[in-house]
Design a protein around this motif. Structure first.
Motif, PDB file in Angstrom:
ATOM      1  N   LEU A 167       1.330  31.888 125.340  1.00 12.88           N
ATOM      2  CA  LEU A 167       2.130  32.805 124.436  1.00 12.88           C
ATOM      3  C   LEU A 167       3.440  33.238 125.003  1.00 12.88           C
ATOM      4  CD1 LEU A 167       1.967  34.836 121.927  1.00 12.88           C
ATOM      5  CD2 LEU A 167       1.009  36.615 123.354  1.00 12.88           C
ATOM      6  N   MET A 168       3.631  33.241 126.328  1.00 12.54           N
ATOM      7  CA  MET A 168       4.973  33.274 126.899  1.00 12.54           C
ATOM      8  C   MET A 168       5.728  32.114 126.729  1.00 12.54           C
ATOM      9  SD  MET A 168       4.464  35.332 130.193  1.00 12.54           S
ATOM     10  CE  MET A 168       6.321  35.052 130.659  1.00 12.54           C
ATOM     11  N   VAL A 169       5.000  30.833 126.908  1.00 13.65           N
ATOM     12  CA  VAL A 169       5.713  29.376 126.718  1.00 13.65           C
ATOM     13  C   VAL A 169       6.263  29.484 124.966  1.00 13.65           C
ATOM     14  CG1 VAL A 169       5.471  27.182 126.623  1.00 13.65           C
ATOM     15  CG2 VAL A 169       4.682  28.426 128.687  1.00 13.65           C
ATOM     16  N   GLN A 170       5.562  29.904 124.189  1.00 13.03           N
ATOM     17  CA  GLN A 170       5.913  29.845 122.799  1.00 13.03           C
ATOM     18  C   GLN A 170       6.983  30.530 122.728  1.00 13.03           C
ATOM     19  OE1 GLN A 170       2.247  30.671 120.645  1.00 13.03           O
ATOM     20  NE2 GLN A 170       1.251  28.853 121.777  1.00 13.03           N
ATOM     21  N   LYS A 187       5.692  36.776 120.950  1.00  7.67           N
ATOM     22  CA  LYS A 187       5.461  36.318 119.541  1.00  7.67           C
ATOM     23  C   LYS A 187       5.295  35.000 119.787  1.00  7.67           C
ATOM     24  CE  LYS A 187       8.130  39.402 116.811  1.00  7.67           C
ATOM     25  NZ  LYS A 187       9.378  39.696 115.643  1.00  7.67           N
ATOM     26  N   GLY A 188       3.921  34.412 119.061  1.00  6.56           N
ATOM     27  CA  GLY A 188       3.755  33.027 119.021  1.00  6.56           C
ATOM     28  C   GLY A 188       2.265  32.662 118.348  1.00  6.56           C
ATOM     29  N   GLU A 189       1.867  31.525 118.679  1.00  8.38           N
ATOM     30  CA  GLU A 189       0.587  31.308 117.574  1.00  8.38           C
ATOM     31  C   GLU A 189      -0.432  32.052 118.030  1.00  8.38           C
ATOM     32  OE1 GLU A 189       0.029  27.103 118.329  1.00  8.38           O
ATOM     33  OE2 GLU A 189       2.060  26.532 117.484  1.00  8.38           O
ATOM     34  N   VAL A 190      -0.641  32.255 119.120  1.00 12.68           N
ATOM     35  CA  VAL A 190      -1.654  33.366 119.731  1.00 12.68           C
ATOM     36  C   VAL A 190      -1.336  34.600 119.371  1.00 12.68           C
ATOM     37  CG1 VAL A 190      -2.825  34.285 121.691  1.00 12.68           C
ATOM     38  CG2 VAL A 190      -2.089  31.985 122.074  1.00 12.68           C
ATOM     39  N   ILE A 265       2.205  46.951 120.548  1.00 12.38           N
ATOM     40  CA  ILE A 265       2.029  45.665 119.847  1.00 12.38           C
ATOM     41  C   ILE A 265       1.910  45.838 118.315  1.00 12.38           C
ATOM     42  CG2 ILE A 265       0.718  43.625 119.809  1.00 12.38           C
ATOM     43  CD1 ILE A 265       0.416  43.785 122.777  1.00 12.38           C
ATOM     44  N   ALA A 266       1.017  46.743 118.049  1.00 12.64           N
ATOM     45  CA  ALA A 266       0.533  46.878 116.627  1.00 12.64           C
ATOM     46  C   ALA A 266       1.647  47.367 115.808  1.00 12.64           C
ATOM     47  CB  ALA A 266      -0.625  48.277 116.526  1.00 12.64           C
ATOM     48  N   ILE A 267       2.753  48.108 116.166  1.00 12.67           N
ATOM     49  CA  ILE A 267       3.593  48.746 115.292  1.00 12.67           C
ATOM     50  C   ILE A 267       4.657  47.492 114.968  1.00 12.67           C
ATOM     51  CG2 ILE A 267       3.455  51.121 115.902  1.00 12.67           C
ATOM     52  CD1 ILE A 267       5.898  50.691 117.849  1.00 12.67           C
TER      53      ILE A 267
END
Length: 333
Positions: A167-170, A187-190, A265-267
């Motif tokens: 996730l960090m790499v993305q 933010k990413g695909e995960v 993360i949710a908000i």
């Protein structure tokens, strides 16, 4: 004209309010995270270094509990080494521009977060088995078994943290490898929200339940054998206090962090529909919990002295011996 002026003033006030709430992160990072991390390093690093060196040079025979505590101290020591750079960057209002340093720092941080509570679970299990099997005839009380459990624990924690690395790499790729973000802002695909919930369950809630379970079992054994083992009841009660204190420490330090991390993360998800300033206020609360969650690295050395088998006596004897050697050359001939 009057209504236009009032409308203009309101727009300016709203714009100022938005600007003020977006500055919460910067203020907390510079005036809260930076000094807090510096204090944690100054107190925690010497304590954990002393424990690691003490185990290596002062402990001739290692029991299973010593192996778990040593791994715990090594994990804390490695994590504490990352705090000076974080403190410096926050104090100078700078961001991490090196993507490798960013990934390594976040990796070490979260591996320590979940390896610490896991190794403390094994310490609590070890104390429970020692009370239940005073002759140390249980398989898990053997050093070889402890080495196997420690190795599997490191493997399990790395498997838990591996999706975060992806996730960090993305996220770094989307930001042209120039912006290092906290886990709650990635933010990413995960799916960050689903992954954070899974990490909270496997990395915190399940180990916390296990620690509480071992505390209950020790209390139960103490109650059952209190009459038959009156001469050893005091030592059993000390073990119960130490195990219960460890469980309480992780409960107090970890719970606010995990709750607010998941809420933060949710908000920021598209389906939440939260206003910008509301989200920034929640994120500010989350920032407040971050250094508190890692306070365990400062407190853990206390448990090494309380739980280690004769470790305190051996360490102090070694220190007194070293002090005598340094004082001898100063004496006049």
């Amino acid at each position: 004209m009057v209504s236009l002026s009032i409308h203009t003033i309101c727009n300016k006030n709203n714009h100022t309010m938005v600007l003020n709430c977006t500055l919460i992160d910067d203020v907390l990072e510079r005036y809260y995270l930076s000094p807090f991390y510096a204090i944690e390093f100054c107190i925690g690093f010497p304590g954990n270094l002393l424990v690691v060196l003490g185990y290596i040079f002062c402990l001739p025979v290692w029991h299973s509990c010593n192996i778990y505590l040593f791994n715990l101290a090594v994990s804390d020591l490695i994590f504490l080494c990352t705090l000076p750079r974080l403190s410096y960057l926050y104090a100078n209002e700078q961001v991490e521009t090196n993507p490798y340093a960013c990934i390594i720092n976040r990796y070490v941080l979260h591996v320590n977060l979940y390896s610490s509570i896991l190794f403390m679970v094994w310490v609590c299990m070890d104390r429970f088995l020692l009370i239940k099997h005073p002759m140390k005839n249980h398989y898990l009380l053997r050093p070889r078994a402890a080495l196997l459990v420690a190795g599997l624990s490191w493997l399990a924690v790395n498997v838990e943290v591996a999706p975060m690395i992806a996730l960090m790499v993305q996220d770094l790729q989307s930001g042209n490898w120039s912006l290092c973000k906290d886990f709650a802002s990635l933010k990413g695909e995960v799916n960050p929200f689903g992954y954070s919930l899974a990490l909270t369950l496997t990395g915190y809630i399940l180990p916390m339940v296990a620690m509480c379970g071992f505390s209950y079992q020790i209390a139960h054994l103490l109650h059952v054998h209190e009459r038959a083992l009156q001469h050893r009841a005091t030592s059993y009660k000390k073990t119960l206090r130490v195990v219960a204190s460890a469980a309480a420490m992780f409960l107090v330090l970890y719970t606010p962090y995990h709750v607010l991390r998941n809420v933060t993360i949710a908000i920021w998800q598209p389906w939440a529909g939260v206003k910008l300033c509301t989200g920034m206020y929640v994120q500010g609360l989350y920032i407040l919990t971050r250094p508190l969650a890692f306070m365990h690295s400062v407190i853990n050395p206390v448990f090494y002295f309380l739980m280690g088998d004769k470790f305190r006596q051996l360490l102090f004897a070694k220190l007194r011996k070293l002090l005598r050697k340094t004082e001898r050359p100063r004496q006049p001939a």
